[in-house]
Every structure is written in structure tokens, then in C-alpha cells.
Design a protein around this motif. Sequence first.
Motif, PDB file in Angstrom:
ATOM      1  N   VAL A  38       0.734  -1.182  -0.008  1.00  0.00           N
ATOM      2  CA  VAL A  38      -0.007   0.262  -0.193  1.00  0.00           C
ATOM      3  C   VAL A  38       0.870   1.220   0.128  1.00  0.00           C
ATOM      4  O   VAL A  38       0.621   2.221  -0.467  1.00  0.00           O
ATOM      5  N   LEU A 123     -10.509  -1.661  -5.599  1.00  0.00           N
ATOM      6  CA  LEU A 123     -11.526  -2.324  -4.751  1.00  0.00           C
ATOM      7  C   LEU A 123     -12.595  -3.063  -5.696  1.00  0.00           C
ATOM      8  O   LEU A 123     -13.325  -2.455  -6.333  1.00  0.00           O
ATOM      9  N   SER A 132     -20.956  -7.469   0.218  1.00  0.00           N
ATOM     10  CA  SER A 132     -19.987  -7.089  -0.580  1.00  0.00           C
ATOM     11  C   SER A 132     -20.109  -5.929  -1.109  1.00  0.00           C
ATOM     12  O   SER A 132     -18.884  -4.968  -0.911  1.00  0.00           O
ATOM     13  N   ASP A 135     -19.112  -3.568   2.349  1.00  0.00           N
ATOM     14  CA  ASP A 135     -17.735  -3.822   2.454  1.00  0.00           C
ATOM     15  C   ASP A 135     -16.772  -3.005   1.789  1.00  0.00           C
ATOM     16  O   ASP A 135     -15.930  -2.449   2.212  1.00  0.00           O
ATOM     17  N   VAL A 136     -17.135  -2.771   0.375  1.00  0.00           N
ATOM     18  CA  VAL A 136     -16.370  -2.233  -0.307  1.00  0.00           C
ATOM     19  C   VAL A 136     -16.357  -0.553  -0.172  1.00  0.00           C
ATOM     20  O   VAL A 136     -15.166  -0.182  -0.315  1.00  0.00           O
ATOM     21  N   ASP A 138     -16.915   0.411   2.896  1.00  0.00           N
ATOM     22  CA  ASP A 138     -16.370   0.821   3.925  1.00  0.00           C
ATOM     23  C   ASP A 138     -14.821   0.827   3.915  1.00  0.00           C
ATOM     24  O   ASP A 138     -14.095   1.518   4.424  1.00  0.00           O
ATOM     25  N   ARG A 139     -14.426  -0.144   2.937  1.00  0.00           N
ATOM     26  CA  ARG A 139     -12.848  -0.047   2.512  1.00  0.00           C
ATOM     27  C   ARG A 139     -12.531   1.054   1.734  1.00  0.00           C
ATOM     28  O   ARG A 139     -11.463   1.825   2.082  1.00  0.00           O
ATOM     29  N   ALA A 140     -13.407   1.675   1.013  1.00  0.00           N
ATOM     30  CA  ALA A 140     -13.312   2.916   0.230  1.00  0.00           C
ATOM     31  C   ALA A 140     -13.007   4.055   1.113  1.00  0.00           C
ATOM     32  O   ALA A 140     -12.135   5.106   0.951  1.00  0.00           O
ATOM     33  N   VAL A 142     -11.547   4.120   4.058  1.00  0.00           N
ATOM     34  CA  VAL A 142     -10.265   4.060   4.695  1.00  0.00           C
ATOM     35  C   VAL A 142      -9.512   4.594   3.654  1.00  0.00           C
ATOM     36  O   VAL A 142      -8.200   5.497   3.918  1.00  0.00           O
ATOM     37  N   LYS A 143      -9.558   4.442   2.362  1.00  0.00           N
ATOM     38  CA  LYS A 143      -8.611   4.732   1.358  1.00  0.00           C
ATOM     39  C   LYS A 143      -8.557   6.257   1.241  1.00  0.00           C
ATOM     40  O   LYS A 143      -7.656   6.911   1.286  1.00  0.00           O
ATOM     41  N   GLN A 146      -6.816   7.657   3.869  1.00  0.00           N
ATOM     42  CA  GLN A 146      -5.207   7.598   3.469  1.00  0.00           C
ATOM     43  C   GLN A 146      -4.766   8.543   2.516  1.00  0.00           C
ATOM     44  O   GLN A 146      -3.631   8.499   1.987  1.00  0.00           O
TER      45      GLN A 146
END
Length: 253
Positions: A38, A123, A132, A135-136, A138-140, A142-143, A146
Amino acid sequence: MKIILKALSALWRIWFYTSVLLGILLLLPFLIVTSLSVKTYKQFFFLSRVWAWVVLVLSGFWPKVKWHEKPQKNQVYIICPNHVSMIDIMLTLALFGNCFLFIGKKELSKMPLFGYFYKRTNLLVDRKSLRSRKDVFDRAAVKIDQGIGLCIYPEGGVPEPEIELAPFKLGAFRLAADKNIPIIPVSYLNNKRHLPFDFWRGKPGVLQVVVHPFLLAKENSSEEIERLKTTCFNTILEPLEQADIKAVAHEIG
């Protein structure tokens, strides 16, 4: 004559797929190294943009862009284009230098070589699975925290050829309101004509793009999210309809 044109289009399309693989092979060692962590994603993103330009140039494409507003350096955005062609991926990478990743369908991971890197660095979502899809995003989120932006096709996939613009999903607009980041509406006016999902059709040429004024949520509420979605839809649709009218008039003329 139609048979000859179809054969020429098929040959050119084979060359397009070849250029996709050639571009990856040229950069392969660097892509492998930068995709391992990452921490090196921004370097991978730079190489992805180089790859995108290689594919565009080798395939005989060149973008012509009308910029109503340009991204600011180091700002995080959610890019929302209409989705009509595989060339959308390369064109988005070529045009936007602010680091971002795609939210895309998991089926793309099955493509030879391209799919390996797409799966490792973006993602992927199973659009048939509610979990799904949750979840995607939720991960987005986080990105975004960042400092990495997103490209989300708000239609949720590629619509049928006869549909100009499919209804938008809410995910991109919820995320924009929650994280208070701008949305960039983008209209790809003729990607569908130059590289449709029909193997027997396609041709090189100028890819016409409109990058619209950015949209920003005034607050994080369901009403504001709906307003963002509607505004983005209408903004992208208007030049698509105008381009179709001009194309029909040209054919008649």
C-alpha cells in the motif's frame, strides 16, 4: 462492404487488446514491485497512467477535453463518469493526475495479466452481494482517509447499449457527503461509438470528454445525498443527449 468493415473493426480490436498487454509487459517489473505494498500505491498509480497513455496512443485514441473545472494538486476527489466502454478505465487514468483507485466489478480480475494488477490495487465488488457492496464502501472510506481518491461508475455497471444513462446508485454520493469531498462529474461523449462491447464494432479517433464543475455536499443528510445524485445524473446526461442529436444530424446530412 459491411463484412469488410466488420473484419477491419475486429482486427483493430484485437490490436487494442494487444496494446493493453504490451503496455503492461513494458512496465511489468516496475508494476510488480509497486503493487506489492500500500505504501507504494502512488508510484503504481503513476505507472498506471503511463500504461493508460501507451494504450491510448497505440490504439489510435486521443482525448479532447472540455474542462469546466480542474482538480487541485493533492486534493482527494470522487470521479464519477458514465460507463460505456473498456476504454473508460484508460481514459480516466490518463486525464486525472490526482491519485485514485477504482471501485469495479470482480469479473475484471479474470482478465489475463490486467486482472492480476486490477485485483491487487483496486476495490472489487460482487454487485450481486449486498454484503460485498457494503464492505467495499467501508474499505473505500479507509482509502479516502489515507489520501487516495476514487473513481466510481455511479450507474453500478455498464447499461444496455440502447440506454443513454442508467439510474445512479447512492454509494458514491453517500461517501462524498460523509467524507465531505468533491465529486467530479464526467461525460464520456463517444467512447461507446469508438469502443463498444461489440467485438465487430469499433474504431480509433478522438475521444470527446466533458469534465463538469465539481459537486460538494452542503451537509450529510439523506436529502442532500439524493440532491447530489440527481444533480450529478442531470449534469452528465445533458451533453450526452446533445452529442447524440449532433451525431444523428450528421448521419442524416
